[in-house]
Scaffold this motif. Sequence first.
Motif, PDB file in Angstrom:
ATOM      1  N   VAL A 295       0.840  -1.209   0.000  1.00  0.00           N
ATOM      2  CA  VAL A 295       0.000   0.000   0.000  1.00  0.00           C
ATOM      3  C   VAL A 295       0.865   1.244   0.000  1.00  0.00           C
ATOM      4  CG1 VAL A 295      -1.713   1.310   1.302  1.00  0.00           C
ATOM      5  CG2 VAL A 295      -1.898  -1.195   1.145  1.00  0.00           C
ATOM      6  N   ALA A 296       1.884   1.244   0.852  1.00  0.00           N
ATOM      7  CA  ALA A 296       2.772   2.400   0.947  1.00  0.00           C
ATOM      8  C   ALA A 296       3.494   2.648  -0.371  1.00  0.00           C
ATOM      9  CB  ALA A 296       3.777   2.217   2.081  1.00  0.00           C
ATOM     10  N   GLN A 297       3.967   1.571  -1.016  1.00  0.00           N
ATOM     11  CA  GLN A 297       4.682   1.719  -2.278  1.00  0.00           C
ATOM     12  C   GLN A 297       3.778   2.306  -3.357  1.00  0.00           C
ATOM     13  OE1 GLN A 297       6.400  -1.910  -3.790  1.00  0.00           O
ATOM     14  NE2 GLN A 297       7.347  -0.900  -5.571  1.00  0.00           N
ATOM     15  N   GLY A 298       2.543   1.798  -3.420  1.00  0.00           N
ATOM     16  CA  GLY A 298       1.605   2.302  -4.417  1.00  0.00           C
ATOM     17  C   GLY A 298       1.284   3.775  -4.207  1.00  0.00           C
ATOM     18  N   LEU A 299       1.053   4.150  -2.957  1.00  0.00           N
ATOM     19  CA  LEU A 299       0.733   5.552  -2.674  1.00  0.00           C
ATOM     20  C   LEU A 299       1.926   6.464  -2.953  1.00  0.00           C
ATOM     21  CD1 LEU A 299      -1.350   5.137   0.623  1.00  0.00           C
ATOM     22  CD2 LEU A 299      -2.207   5.604  -1.692  1.00  0.00           C
ATOM     23  N   GLN A 300       3.144   5.964  -2.670  1.00  0.00           N
ATOM     24  CA  GLN A 300       4.332   6.764  -2.940  1.00  0.00           C
ATOM     25  C   GLN A 300       4.525   7.004  -4.438  1.00  0.00           C
ATOM     26  OE1 GLN A 300       7.514   4.662  -1.009  1.00  0.00           O
ATOM     27  NE2 GLN A 300       6.948   5.356   1.058  1.00  0.00           N
ATOM     28  N   LEU A 301       4.126   6.024  -5.247  1.00  0.00           N
ATOM     29  CA  LEU A 301       4.257   6.155  -6.698  1.00  0.00           C
ATOM     30  C   LEU A 301       3.165   7.045  -7.303  1.00  0.00           C
ATOM     31  CD1 LEU A 301       5.219   2.495  -7.679  1.00  0.00           C
ATOM     32  CD2 LEU A 301       6.697   4.516  -7.752  1.00  0.00           C
ATOM     33  N   GLY A 302       2.159   7.422  -6.508  1.00  0.00           N
ATOM     34  CA  GLY A 302       1.136   8.336  -6.990  1.00  0.00           C
ATOM     35  C   GLY A 302      -0.250   7.758  -7.088  1.00  0.00           C
ATOM     36  N   ALA A 303      -0.470   6.557  -6.518  1.00  0.00           N
ATOM     37  CA  ALA A 303      -1.823   6.006  -6.534  1.00  0.00           C
ATOM     38  C   ALA A 303      -2.740   6.881  -5.682  1.00  0.00           C
ATOM     39  CB  ALA A 303      -1.814   4.586  -5.995  1.00  0.00           C
ATOM     40  N   ASP A 304      -4.010   7.008  -6.114  1.00  0.00           N
ATOM     41  CA  ASP A 304      -4.967   7.833  -5.390  1.00  0.00           C
ATOM     42  C   ASP A 304      -5.702   7.028  -4.314  1.00  0.00           C
ATOM     43  OD1 ASP A 304      -5.230  10.604  -6.980  1.00  0.00           O
ATOM     44  OD2 ASP A 304      -4.912   8.972  -8.412  1.00  0.00           O
ATOM     45  N   ASP A 305      -5.774   5.735  -4.492  1.00  0.00           N
ATOM     46  CA  ASP A 305      -6.481   4.909  -3.495  1.00  0.00           C
ATOM     47  C   ASP A 305      -6.051   3.452  -3.689  1.00  0.00           C
ATOM     48  OD1 ASP A 305      -8.089   4.217  -1.407  1.00  0.00           O
ATOM     49  OD2 ASP A 305      -9.939   5.048  -2.290  1.00  0.00           O
ATOM     50  N   TYR A 306      -6.482   2.603  -2.760  1.00  0.00           N
ATOM     51  CA  TYR A 306      -6.086   1.183  -2.749  1.00  0.00           C
ATOM     52  C   TYR A 306      -7.315   0.399  -2.313  1.00  0.00           C
ATOM     53  CZ  TYR A 306      -2.039  -1.946  -2.837  1.00  0.00           C
ATOM     54  OH  TYR A 306      -1.102  -2.895  -3.180  1.00  0.00           O
ATOM     55  N   ILE A 307      -7.680  -0.636  -3.095  1.00  0.00           N
ATOM     56  CA  ILE A 307      -8.827  -1.466  -2.715  1.00  0.00           C
ATOM     57  C   ILE A 307      -8.433  -2.928  -2.894  1.00  0.00           C
ATOM     58  CG2 ILE A 307      -9.844  -1.350  -5.044  1.00  0.00           C
ATOM     59  CD1 ILE A 307     -12.596  -1.354  -3.647  1.00  0.00           C
ATOM     60  N   PRO A 308      -8.666  -3.769  -1.855  1.00  0.00           N
ATOM     61  CA  PRO A 308      -8.251  -5.180  -1.938  1.00  0.00           C
ATOM     62  C   PRO A 308      -9.320  -6.060  -2.580  1.00  0.00           C
ATOM     63  CG  PRO A 308      -9.023  -4.707   0.264  1.00  0.00           C
ATOM     64  CD  PRO A 308      -9.122  -3.414  -0.490  1.00  0.00           C
ATOM     65  N   LYS A 309      -8.879  -7.147  -3.175  1.00  0.00           N
ATOM     66  CA  LYS A 309      -9.797  -8.194  -3.647  1.00  0.00           C
ATOM     67  C   LYS A 309     -10.118  -9.113  -2.479  1.00  0.00           C
ATOM     68  CE  LYS A 309      -7.986  -8.338  -8.385  1.00  0.00           C
ATOM     69  NZ  LYS A 309      -7.329  -9.182  -9.409  1.00  0.00           N
ATOM     70  N   PRO A 310     -11.229  -9.758  -2.447  1.00  0.00           N
ATOM     71  CA  PRO A 310     -12.379  -9.580  -3.354  1.00  0.00           C
ATOM     72  C   PRO A 310     -13.029  -8.210  -3.142  1.00  0.00           C
ATOM     73  CG  PRO A 310     -13.021 -10.970  -1.546  1.00  0.00           C
ATOM     74  CD  PRO A 310     -11.540 -10.732  -1.368  1.00  0.00           C
ATOM     75  N   ILE A 311     -13.541  -7.652  -4.237  1.00  0.00           N
ATOM     76  CA  ILE A 311     -14.049  -6.274  -4.227  1.00  0.00           C
ATOM     77  C   ILE A 311     -15.535  -6.269  -3.902  1.00  0.00           C
ATOM     78  CG2 ILE A 311     -14.458  -4.233  -5.645  1.00  0.00           C
ATOM     79  CD1 ILE A 311     -11.986  -4.984  -7.239  1.00  0.00           C
ATOM     80  N   GLU A 312     -15.906  -5.441  -2.990  1.00  0.00           N
ATOM     81  CA  GLU A 312     -17.306  -5.218  -2.648  1.00  0.00           C
ATOM     82  C   GLU A 312     -17.821  -4.116  -3.559  1.00  0.00           C
ATOM     83  OE1 GLU A 312     -20.971  -4.584  -1.356  1.00  0.00           O
ATOM     84  OE2 GLU A 312     -19.561  -2.937  -1.081  1.00  0.00           O
ATOM     85  N   PRO A 313     -18.831  -4.337  -4.411  1.00  0.00           N
ATOM     86  CA  PRO A 313     -19.252  -3.390  -5.444  1.00  0.00           C
ATOM     87  C   PRO A 313     -19.551  -1.998  -4.914  1.00  0.00           C
ATOM     88  CG  PRO A 313     -20.291  -5.504  -5.820  1.00  0.00           C
ATOM     89  CD  PRO A 313     -19.600  -5.629  -4.486  1.00  0.00           C
ATOM     90  N   ARG A 314     -20.321  -1.911  -3.822  1.00  0.00           N
ATOM     91  CA  ARG A 314     -20.696  -0.587  -3.341  1.00  0.00           C
ATOM     92  C   ARG A 314     -19.464   0.221  -2.894  1.00  0.00           C
ATOM     93  NH1 ARG A 314     -25.423  -2.147   0.737  1.00  0.00           N
ATOM     94  NH2 ARG A 314     -23.857  -3.766   1.153  1.00  0.00           N
ATOM     95  N   GLU A 315     -18.512  -0.490  -2.290  1.00  0.00           N
ATOM     96  CA  GLU A 315     -17.283   0.198  -1.879  1.00  0.00           C
ATOM     97  C   GLU A 315     -16.510   0.692  -3.106  1.00  0.00           C
ATOM     98  OE1 GLU A 315     -13.109  -0.601   0.576  1.00  0.00           O
ATOM     99  OE2 GLU A 315     -14.572  -2.228   0.315  1.00  0.00           O
ATOM    100  N   LEU A 316     -16.430  -0.152  -4.142  1.00  0.00           N
ATOM    101  CA  LEU A 316     -15.720   0.241  -5.355  1.00  0.00           C
ATOM    102  C   LEU A 316     -16.357   1.483  -5.985  1.00  0.00           C
ATOM    103  CD1 LEU A 316     -13.733  -0.191  -7.693  1.00  0.00           C
ATOM    104  CD2 LEU A 316     -15.430  -1.751  -8.707  1.00  0.00           C
ATOM    105  N   ILE A 317     -17.701   1.437  -6.111  1.00  0.00           N
ATOM    106  CA  ILE A 317     -18.391   2.555  -6.755  1.00  0.00           C
ATOM    107  C   ILE A 317     -18.228   3.838  -5.931  1.00  0.00           C
ATOM    108  CG2 ILE A 317     -20.611   3.436  -7.522  1.00  0.00           C
ATOM    109  CD1 ILE A 317     -19.339   1.255  -9.287  1.00  0.00           C
ATOM    110  N   ALA A 318     -18.302   3.704  -4.602  1.00  0.00           N
ATOM    111  CA  ALA A 318     -18.156   4.885  -3.741  1.00  0.00           C
ATOM    112  C   ALA A 318     -16.768   5.506  -3.896  1.00  0.00           C
ATOM    113  CB  ALA A 318     -18.414   4.506  -2.287  1.00  0.00           C
TER     114      ALA A 318
END
Length: 547
Positions: A96-119
């Motif tokens: 998570v830290a590496q992704g955010l340092q590279l410029g990711a705006d958010d992080y979501i783990p699998k399996p993905i909950e649809p409502r969380e993804l859409i929000a």
Amino acid sequence: MTKHSEEVLVLVIDDQKPAAELLSRMLASYGYQAVCAYNGPDGIEQAKRLIPDLILLDVMMPGMDGFEVLQTLRQHEATSRIPTIMVTAKDQPNDVAQGLQLGADDYIPKPIEPRELIARAKSKIEAHHLRQDLQSRTTDLEALLRVSEELNTNLRVDDLIRLLLYLVIDLMPCEFAAIYRTGDTGQVTNYVASYANGEIIDHYVDIHPIANRIGDESGAISFDNSQSNYIDAPYAHGSVITLRLADEIHGYILLLGNNALDGSRLRMFEGIARQATLSLRNAELYELKANLADELEAKVQERTRELEDAQQLLIRSEKLASVGRLAAGIAHEINNPLTPILLIMEDMLEDLKGGIAISESDIEETLKSAKRISRIVERLLQFTRQREQDQPSMEVVNINDALQNVFALSRKFLEHEKIDIEIRVDPSIYVHGNRDQLEQVFLNLLLNSKAAMPDGGTLTISSEVNDREIFLDFADTGVGIDAKQLNNIFDPFFTTKEDGTGLGLFISYEVITNHSGQIDVKSELGKGTTMTVRLPRIEDLEEEFED
């Protein structure tokens, strides 16, 4: 402006095709458009080509993983600001830290909950659109500031209109632009048009059909020219705006092209028009002011010439009046040498009749008296001679010589009036001026002193010098001037003498003022008056003669 959900494009990058398609269907069920890429390089290529509103990026991919894809996207200008959510089964803190340092705006783990993804997706997309809108408005404001600065540096209407055309072509997406300036009755007084490449067009495009349609509209109006054919030009779309200030119309700006302007471009168009209207009005007022200033200057010059001509006439009139007052003294002075001439000539005539030789001494005496008369006449002519040119010539004048010339002309007249003159003037004083006018001033002051001493008296003319000025004092022992009258003695036609014109001191004051000097007066009733003439002196006489 926030897009509707059906206009939002999401790019899904995942090497697992079923997972990517699942995310695509999930987004579609909420009204989003989705496009899939199944490896890192393909995902980068589609991101550059489509510029999506959001990227869902899987971390664990063969070859180029999600971190490398993200790093590449952030290094490319077109994709550097696209919001990106990392999607992976790995939710380790280090990942998570590496992704955010590279410029990711958010992080979501699998399996993905649809409502969380859409929000999360909705939140990032809206934030991205707000940033885009803010950036667009900032760019528009910077452009309008540039327009304002450039337009306000030009104060000629013609230059301003041409500059406005170039700014419109540069800032607005169009293929043709025209600027119209209108007069009070609505007729077009100035017109300039150009293609998008800056090429000026001589052909006139009539604005009146669309101008009549927009009427009193204050904002920008877009029209479909392919359907209505308001403008006789081969373009499908057009936009026009009225240059209006208060209730007055100053002109129009017309844009033509094959693509319609969106809302942000229309706002920019309106901002440019507002700045253009103010600048155009300022330029019109400036030109009006300049024209009025030119007219006023011409009138002032004409009036100045009239005043100068009148002043010259006054000077000549006063000079003639002064000569008239001296006529008796001049006649007396001429009559003195004329008497021995007549007597000797009579004797010589008798001697000739009697055969007696003419005496050489009689001839010499006659010649001496005649030369004396010639000198008197020459001084009078020299004093009254007018210059041929309108403007008096300026020269180096020795003040003592000028005073002596005036004294020689008026000596007999003053002796007859029992006036004693004492001249104590430094003979080395020089000024730059007109000798005739200065002698006229000195004679006027001398005659005023004589008039103030009806029973005789003394006139003392003395000088003082400092580094820059000379001071000439004409001090008489006359009756003096009432303190109440001192402020009026230089006014035209003010006089206390029965036969006075009231112009002598007025003209003298004007002459000395025109020589960059001044006249001061001090007086006390019963004791006398002192007139002081101040003039700039010549400090370096040799340099003045060289010039």
